[in-house]
Design a protein around this motif. Structure first.
Motif: not given
Length: 227
Positions: A86, A132, A200, A208, A212, A217
């Motif tokens: 991320f 994101l 975060y 990543l 998510r 996400i």
């Protein structure tokens, strides 16, 4: 700093600043200072509700206690992380657009330190949300993200930004937004976790795709970058 530039306004002064900022932002949407002023002078109740949600969340409470700032000195290590993380995706987003995390305007028009910090945090996590949701920093991407931000924080400024942004769409952008991005953004904003309650910076080194999924996400349709 968050508090050094703050100005106390009466009710009519807040209304005047809000109106002037709204008009100025419509004339020149690049004026981040005017958009910030509009958000602060119209969003006190919304920020108060976000603050209460953060106080009820474990990560939210940690954020409020430690008050981390998303500035170069604190997030620069993201540029050194593995490509799948991320943090590396955030660094790529920022670097490819020559953005700096230090460019956010200070909070000026909220009257408590806690609310000022929440507003600053909302301003600074904006680029994390771009990363994101895989949204570019163009007119279409910004308008779609404002829909999610409105669902997450109920800030009047976000709703006004969507209206102002859609008024500047060309015919192709308008079709893409209302047929693809608005339905997606409404679904994405409802399905994800409370994004203001995520620390975060503690998740930079995580994959990543994993974060998510963990935060619910739904990445954007892959059309915005072409417009």
């Amino acid at each position: 700093m968050i508090g050094s530039a703050r100005v106390r306004l009466s009710g009519w002064q807040q209304a005047a600043v809000a109106l002037g900022s709204a008009v100025g932002a419509l004339v020149d949407p690049r004026r981040a200072d005017l958009i910030a002023a509009l958000g602060e002078t119209t969003g006190k109740l919304a920020f108060e509700k976000v603050l209460e949600r953060m106080k009820r969340s474990q990560e939210g409470k940690a954020i409020l206690l430690e008050r981390p700032r998303i500035i170069s000195a604190n997030v620069g290590h993201a540029w050194d992380l593995p490509e799948n993380t991320f943090g590396a995706a955030y660094a790529k987003f920022m670097g490819s657009r020559n953005f700096s995390p230090d460019d956010r305007p200070p909070v000026r028009f909220l009257d408590t330190e806690e609310l000022a910090y929440v507003a600053m945090r909302a301003r600074e996590v904006h680029d994390f949300w771009h990363t994101l949701f895989d949204l570019p920093a163009n007119l279409l991407g910004e308008s779609a993200l404002k829909v999610i931000e409105f669902q997450q924080m109920h800030l009047p400024m976000c709703f006004m930004s969507v209206i102002g942004g859609s008024a500047r769409f060309n015919s192709k952008q308008r079709s893409l937004f209302f047929e693809h991005y608005l339905p997606w953004a409404l679904r994405a904003g409802m399905n994800c976790t409370d994004l203001m309650c995520i620390y975060y910076e503690r998740h930079f080194d995580e994959d990543l795709d994993v974060v998510r999924r963990k935060w619910g996400i739904i990445p954007a349709p892959p059309l915005a970058a072409k417009v």
